[in-house]
Write a protein that holds these residues in place. Structure first.
Motif, PDB file in Angstrom:
ATOM      1  N   TYR A  28       0.835  -1.198   0.000  1.00 57.24           N
ATOM      2  CA  TYR A  28       0.000   0.000   0.000  1.00 57.24           C
ATOM      3  C   TYR A  28       0.873   1.253   0.000  1.00 57.24           C
ATOM      4  O   TYR A  28       1.914   1.283   0.660  1.00 57.24           O
ATOM      5  CB  TYR A  28      -0.898   0.035   1.234  1.00 57.24           C
ATOM      6  CG  TYR A  28      -1.858  -1.125   1.341  1.00 57.24           C
ATOM      7  CD1 TYR A  28      -3.099  -1.078   0.716  1.00 57.24           C
ATOM      8  CD2 TYR A  28      -1.525  -2.262   2.079  1.00 57.24           C
ATOM      9  CE1 TYR A  28      -3.994  -2.134   0.818  1.00 57.24           C
ATOM     10  CE2 TYR A  28      -2.405  -3.325   2.181  1.00 57.24           C
ATOM     11  CZ  TYR A  28      -3.632  -3.265   1.549  1.00 57.24           C
ATOM     12  OH  TYR A  28      -4.514  -4.309   1.640  1.00 57.24           O
ATOM     13  N   ALA A  29       0.436   2.260  -0.702  1.00 56.80           N
ATOM     14  CA  ALA A  29       1.066   3.585  -0.636  1.00 56.80           C
ATOM     15  C   ALA A  29       0.328   4.375   0.445  1.00 56.80           C
ATOM     16  O   ALA A  29      -0.621   5.123   0.170  1.00 56.80           O
ATOM     17  CB  ALA A  29       0.997   4.289  -1.988  1.00 56.80           C
ATOM     18  N   HIS A  30       0.760   4.202   1.672  1.00 53.70           N
ATOM     19  CA  HIS A  30       0.047   4.731   2.839  1.00 53.70           C
ATOM     20  C   HIS A  30       0.376   6.218   3.031  1.00 53.70           C
ATOM     21  O   HIS A  30       1.519   6.578   3.327  1.00 53.70           O
ATOM     22  CB  HIS A  30       0.447   3.923   4.086  1.00 53.70           C
ATOM     23  CG  HIS A  30      -0.313   4.303   5.311  1.00 53.70           C
ATOM     24  ND1 HIS A  30      -0.076   3.707   6.535  1.00 53.70           N
ATOM     25  CD2 HIS A  30      -1.310   5.202   5.525  1.00 53.70           C
ATOM     26  CE1 HIS A  30      -0.886   4.238   7.428  1.00 53.70           C
ATOM     27  NE2 HIS A  30      -1.634   5.147   6.838  1.00 53.70           N
ATOM     28  N   ASN A  31      -0.617   7.069   2.849  1.00 48.98           N
ATOM     29  CA  ASN A  31      -0.456   8.505   3.090  1.00 48.98           C
ATOM     30  C   ASN A  31      -0.676   8.757   4.577  1.00 48.98           C
ATOM     31  O   ASN A  31      -1.791   8.623   5.094  1.00 48.98           O
ATOM     32  CB  ASN A  31      -1.476   9.306   2.262  1.00 48.98           C
ATOM     33  CG  ASN A  31      -1.205  10.795   2.317  1.00 48.98           C
ATOM     34  OD1 ASN A  31      -0.951  11.363   3.376  1.00 48.98           O
ATOM     35  ND2 ASN A  31      -1.273  11.437   1.145  1.00 48.98           N
ATOM     36  N   LEU A  32       0.390   9.120   5.291  1.00 45.65           N
ATOM     37  CA  LEU A  32       0.315   9.258   6.736  1.00 45.65           C
ATOM     38  C   LEU A  32      -0.432  10.510   7.174  1.00 45.65           C
ATOM     39  O   LEU A  32      -0.768  10.640   8.354  1.00 45.65           O
ATOM     40  CB  LEU A  32       1.726   9.250   7.329  1.00 45.65           C
ATOM     41  CG  LEU A  32       2.554   7.993   7.072  1.00 45.65           C
ATOM     42  CD1 LEU A  32       3.897   8.087   7.776  1.00 45.65           C
ATOM     43  CD2 LEU A  32       1.824   6.746   7.503  1.00 45.65           C
ATOM     44  N   VAL A  33      -0.699  11.418   6.256  1.00 42.40           N
ATOM     45  CA  VAL A  33      -1.463  12.627   6.591  1.00 42.40           C
ATOM     46  C   VAL A  33      -2.958  12.381   6.426  1.00 42.40           C
ATOM     47  O   VAL A  33      -3.768  12.641   7.329  1.00 42.40           O
ATOM     48  CB  VAL A  33      -1.013  13.824   5.733  1.00 42.40           C
ATOM     49  CG1 VAL A  33      -1.903  15.034   5.991  1.00 42.40           C
ATOM     50  CG2 VAL A  33       0.446  14.152   6.025  1.00 42.40           C
ATOM     51  N   THR A  34      -3.352  11.866   5.279  1.00 36.39           N
ATOM     52  CA  THR A  34      -4.774  11.656   4.992  1.00 36.39           C
ATOM     53  C   THR A  34      -5.262  10.278   5.447  1.00 36.39           C
ATOM     54  O   THR A  34      -6.470  10.068   5.570  1.00 36.39           O
ATOM     55  CB  THR A  34      -5.035  11.797   3.486  1.00 36.39           C
ATOM     56  OG1 THR A  34      -4.348  10.748   2.770  1.00 36.39           O
ATOM     57  CG2 THR A  34      -4.547  13.138   2.984  1.00 36.39           C
ATOM     58  N   GLY A  35      -4.331   9.340   5.657  1.00 36.28           N
ATOM     59  CA  GLY A  35      -4.725   7.987   6.044  1.00 36.28           C
ATOM     60  C   GLY A  35      -5.123   7.111   4.884  1.00 36.28           C
ATOM     61  O   GLY A  35      -5.482   5.942   5.076  1.00 36.28           O
ATOM     62  N   GLU A  36      -5.088   7.624   3.657  1.00 33.57           N
ATOM     63  CA  GLU A  36      -5.469   6.833   2.492  1.00 33.57           C
ATOM     64  C   GLU A  36      -4.420   5.747   2.222  1.00 33.57           C
ATOM     65  O   GLU A  36      -3.223   5.949   2.408  1.00 33.57           O
ATOM     66  CB  GLU A  36      -5.607   7.743   1.268  1.00 33.57           C
ATOM     67  CG  GLU A  36      -6.744   8.748   1.385  1.00 33.57           C
ATOM     68  CD  GLU A  36      -6.808   9.680   0.185  1.00 33.57           C
ATOM     69  OE1 GLU A  36      -7.911  10.119  -0.153  1.00 33.57           O
ATOM     70  OE2 GLU A  36      -5.736   9.941  -0.404  1.00 33.57           O
ATOM     71  N   LYS A  37      -4.911   4.576   1.718  1.00 33.05           N
ATOM     72  CA  LYS A  37      -4.028   3.439   1.469  1.00 33.05           C
ATOM     73  C   LYS A  37      -4.316   2.816   0.111  1.00 33.05           C
ATOM     74  O   LYS A  37      -4.748   1.659   0.015  1.00 33.05           O
ATOM     75  CB  LYS A  37      -4.188   2.377   2.561  1.00 33.05           C
ATOM     76  CG  LYS A  37      -3.786   2.823   3.952  1.00 33.05           C
ATOM     77  CD  LYS A  37      -3.952   1.676   4.951  1.00 33.05           C
ATOM     78  CE  LYS A  37      -3.558   2.088   6.349  1.00 33.05           C
ATOM     79  NZ  LYS A  37      -3.705   0.980   7.325  1.00 33.05           N
ATOM     80  N   PRO A  38      -4.077   3.531  -0.975  1.00 33.69           N
ATOM     81  CA  PRO A  38      -4.259   2.901  -2.288  1.00 33.69           C
ATOM     82  C   PRO A  38      -3.167   1.860  -2.533  1.00 33.69           C
ATOM     83  O   PRO A  38      -2.089   1.900  -1.938  1.00 33.69           O
ATOM     84  CB  PRO A  38      -4.121   4.084  -3.251  1.00 33.69           C
ATOM     85  CG  PRO A  38      -3.252   5.058  -2.526  1.00 33.69           C
ATOM     86  CD  PRO A  38      -3.622   4.922  -1.072  1.00 33.69           C
ATOM     87  N   LEU A  39      -3.463   0.908  -3.414  1.00 31.76           N
ATOM     88  CA  LEU A  39      -2.474  -0.104  -3.754  1.00 31.76           C
ATOM     89  C   LEU A  39      -1.286   0.538  -4.453  1.00 31.76           C
ATOM     90  O   LEU A  39      -1.436   1.436  -5.282  1.00 31.76           O
ATOM     91  CB  LEU A  39      -3.094  -1.171  -4.657  1.00 31.76           C
ATOM     92  CG  LEU A  39      -4.186  -2.050  -4.032  1.00 31.76           C
ATOM     93  CD1 LEU A  39      -4.729  -3.015  -5.071  1.00 31.76           C
ATOM     94  CD2 LEU A  39      -3.655  -2.800  -2.825  1.00 31.76           C
TER      95      LEU A  39
END
Length: 749
Positions: free
Chosen positions: A381-392
């Motif tokens: 996952y490309a985990h965005n630590l600010v927004t919490g989004e986890k797209p593949l």
């Protein structure tokens, strides 16, 4: 509080349903109580094993009659009797010569005592598993002689070697059925739970005649529980353990398991085991979001249904595993930090149907059909630590699935009993493997089949001597397989002394993973090798066992074991000649190992002590052009001490293992692109566990202790590590000194 109240209610109800009978075992010669006798109570096709206390007594929850009582003790004659309606209060045992009475099944025509087996079988009992508070097979084997356990932190798996030979040459069985799902080149022992195990039998040295490929170094057979003396059995275990100094709701280890058994009738039995193991990871010296050991959650279990109408019978068993490993990465980027987090999800199902029946004239037929399915899915996952989004993630190698499926058909006919001068076995063994997924070359599915017939005979020309020759012929769909012979001898040179000698050839075809594996990401470049050659081996083993009655209450057992292995075309990891940045599978021209162990065991009424010292030598001839290989040696020391207060229901156990330095040669590519060898080394370490077990109120027991007392974490490893998956600090051994607490409830202790 709710759990404690529920268990208390169950205990009270159970005590009203099952009355208890007391039997006292007494020495017929002097009238003293007999402590430490193994008492087996058999009803229909179910068995219950009990051990007499220091006052010679056992408590039995009264079962249905008739029942058969069998009593075994090293110092007394075997006692067997059938009781129709009542059991005696006192039983007199006749003194006898010392003998080994552990019943073993691996490689036997029928279950028999270890002293009668032509193989030197090492047994790990259920009592040993409980005393060690071991949750999986990797933990359990940590203190075993000739066994070395290490951990691959990248794959999250536990690996082993036996007699200096890597675990890819060790066949792991559950009730005789091979376990599949090699995450590296070996079975991950941390995925195998101990909850449903009755005992484990280990045979060192090749058993290729009986079990075929991957059995060059030895066989580990996990024997599971398949019956119960009682109408209903129920057990619950809760275990808490720290990971070094790390412990909290989401840190450390939090394990629980439930076991249940039910005798539906005198012919039908059903059993169920369920468990959940949670490991919160281990931060150790890692910083940020990284952890030295990744968090892991396992859900595992088994179910069995057994039908036993008489001398014949059959059962179906399902073993399953669901494992999730989470690996968190440090972020990249300042304003929108992105972390490439990874999740590894594995699941395995092993279906098996086993049965046996008598065949007129020929003898007894035993057969098994098994289907195993193992999958390992990697998700990044490309985990965005600010927004919490986890797209593949779209990175190369970020997503993939690998799967392995195996069909096994095995059967044999056995003719003869232990009383016959000649008995024999002949049978067939079919293994069909399939694999596919993103880590397999070109993403294509691949398969390989092995079709074999085997035969052996056990000949007793004179009563002190047993001779067992064997032969296996196989057809492999990819490689040419040779005839594989074996020869085992056992000679009872005195009333309490046995000699054993064995010779065996071994053959191992490259696995589908070794042939077609392909894995590329930012940290790895690992490839299979379609040009690999099969491994061929020779094995020699010699053992001597002497049993002595040192005094009225002191017994001793002395053991000497010597082994020798020679493997041609051993398959291992090495740097690619065409691409030095890549790791591939290669054939080592020749690998040899030999070693010797000397062990001594003492048994007092309350004390058991055992110590073994030995060494293993290794020889690598990496190629015909490199004349620099020589023997390199590594020492080992193993010790176990147990002190029991049977009247108080308490037991103290100490486990110690010293694993010496391991010098070994490895191949690398120099600046000129040429292969060269260098002598690396894996450092030595000491390992010690201390546990105390206490019985409470007939149905409860608690085990507390300290594991890894010497606080071992990583050790230096300068040689090429298996698969190229080595951490920056070397080889991972443990996660530091830990505290363990286990609570067990059994409806019928």
């Amino acid at each position: 509080m709710r759990i404690s109240f529920l268990l208390a209610v169950i205990t009270v109800l159970a005590s009203t349903v099952y009355s208890q009978s007391k039997i006292t075992l007494v020495d017929a010669g002097n009238g003293d109580p007999v402590e430490g006798a193994l008492v087996t109570i058999s009803v229909s096709n179910a068995e219950l094993n009990l051990v007499s206390g220091d006052d010679g007594s056992i408590l039995v929850s009264a079962p249905a009659f008739p029942l058969r009582l069998t009593i075994r003790h090293l110092n007394y004659e075997l006692y067997q009797a059938t009781y129709q309606d009542t059991m005696p209060e006192i039983l007199m045992l006749e003194p006898a010569r010392i003998q080994l009475n552990e019943v073993v099944v691996i490689g036997q025509y029928e279950p028999q005592s270890a002293s009668n087996s032509v193989y030197k079988v090492r047994t790990i009992s259920r009592e040993r598993i409980d005393a060690q508070a071991a949750s999986n097979i990797a933990d359990l084997l940590t203190n075993e002689m000739n066994v070395r356990i290490s951990h691959d932190l990248t794959l999250g798996s536990s690996n082993m070697s036996l007699q200096g030979i890597s675990g890819q040459n060790v066949k792991v069985l559950i009730d005789g059925v091979p376990v599949i799902g090699r995450t590296g080149s070996e079975i991950d022992l941390s995925q195998l739970s101990t909850q449903s195990i009755e005992k484990i039998e280990v045979v060192e040295g090749p058993m290729a005649v009986s079990y075929g490929s991957n059995a060059l170094a030895g066989v580990i057979n996990i024997i599971t529980r398949k019956s119960s003396l009682h109408k209903i059995d129920l057990g619950l275990t809760l275990q808490e353990e720290s990971a070094g100094r790390e412990y909290d709701i989401d840190k450390g280890l939090h394990n629980m398991s439930l076991t249940a058994g039910y005798n539906i009738s005198d012919k039908w039995y059903a059993g169920l085991d369920l468990g959940r193991n949670f490991f919160g990871g281990f931060q150790g010296a890692a910083t940020g979001r990284n952890q030295e050991w990744d968090p892991k959650t396992q859900v595992n279990g088994s179910a069995i249904i057994k039908f036993s109408p008489g001398s014949s019978g059959m059962h179906y068993r399902l073993d399953f595993l669901d494992e999730t490993i989470r690996s968190n990465a440090d972020p990249v980027g300042l304003f929108q930090p992105i972390a490439l987090d990874e999740v590894y999800h594995s699941n395995r199902y092993i279906h098996q149907v086993q049965g046996g029946a008598k065949i007129p004239v020929l003898g007894r037929f035993n057969g098994v059909v098994s289907f195993s399915d193992y999958r390992r899915i990697k998700t990044q996952y490309a985990h965005n630590l600010v927004t919490g989004e986890k797209p593949l993630s779209t990175a190369s190698g970020g997503q993939d699935t690998s799967w392995f499926k195996t069909w096994i058909f095995r059967g044999s006919v056995v003719n003869g009993t232990r009383a016959d001068r000649i008995s024999w076995e002949t049978g067939y063994d079919i293994n069909i493997d399939h694999t596919g997924g993103g880590r397999i070359l070109d993403g294509l599915s691949r398969s390989i089949g092995d079709y074999a017939i085997f035969a052996s005979a056990e000949i007793i020309p004179v009563r002190p001597l047993k001779i067992r020759p064997g032969l296996r012929w196989a057809y492999n769909t990819v490689f040419e397989a040779p005839l594989v012979p074996s020869l085992n001898l056992k000679c009872q040179i005195a009333e309490t002394a046995d000699l054993r000698f064995s010779y065996g050839k071994g053959f191992r075809a490259p696995t589908l993973r070794e042939l077609y594996f392909e894995f590329i990401d930012s940290n790895h470049r690992i490839f299979g090798n379609e040009n690999l050659s099969p491994e061929n081996s020779d094995h020699l083993d010699f053992s001597y066992t002497l049993l002595r009655q040192l005094s009225k209450s002191l017994r001793g057992q002395s053991d000497l074991d010597v082994f020798y292995n020679s493997i041609r075309n051993q398959i291992t990891y090495g740097q690619s000649v065409t691409d030095p940045s890549s790791i591939t599978f290669i054939n080592v021209n020749k690998f040899k190992s030999w070693g010797a162990n000397v062990g001594q065991k003492f048994i007092w009424p309350r004390f058991t002590g055992q110590a073994t010292i030995g060494f293993t030598g290794r020889f690598n001839e990496l190629s015909d052009s490199m004349d620099l290989a020589k023997w390199e040696y590594s020492p080992e020391v193993s010790s176990r001490i147990t002190y029991s207060w049977s009247s108080r229901g308490m037991q103290l156990s100490l486990f110690y293992k010293y694993t010496g330095k391991v010098p070994q040669y490895a191949l690398t590519i120099n600046d000129q692109g040429e292969q060269e060898a260098f002598l690396g080394r894996i450092d030595d370490y000491h390992w010690m566990d201390l546990t105390v077990r206490k019985d409470l109120w007939n149905h409860f027991s608690v085990t507390a202790g300290i594991k890894n007392i010497f606080n071992v974490t990583n050790i230096s490893a300068t040689a090429l590590n298996g698969g190229g998956h080595s951490s920056g600090d070397g080889l991972a051994i443990g996660y530091g000194r830990s505290i363990v607490l286990r609570l067990t409830y059994k409806l019928n202790p």
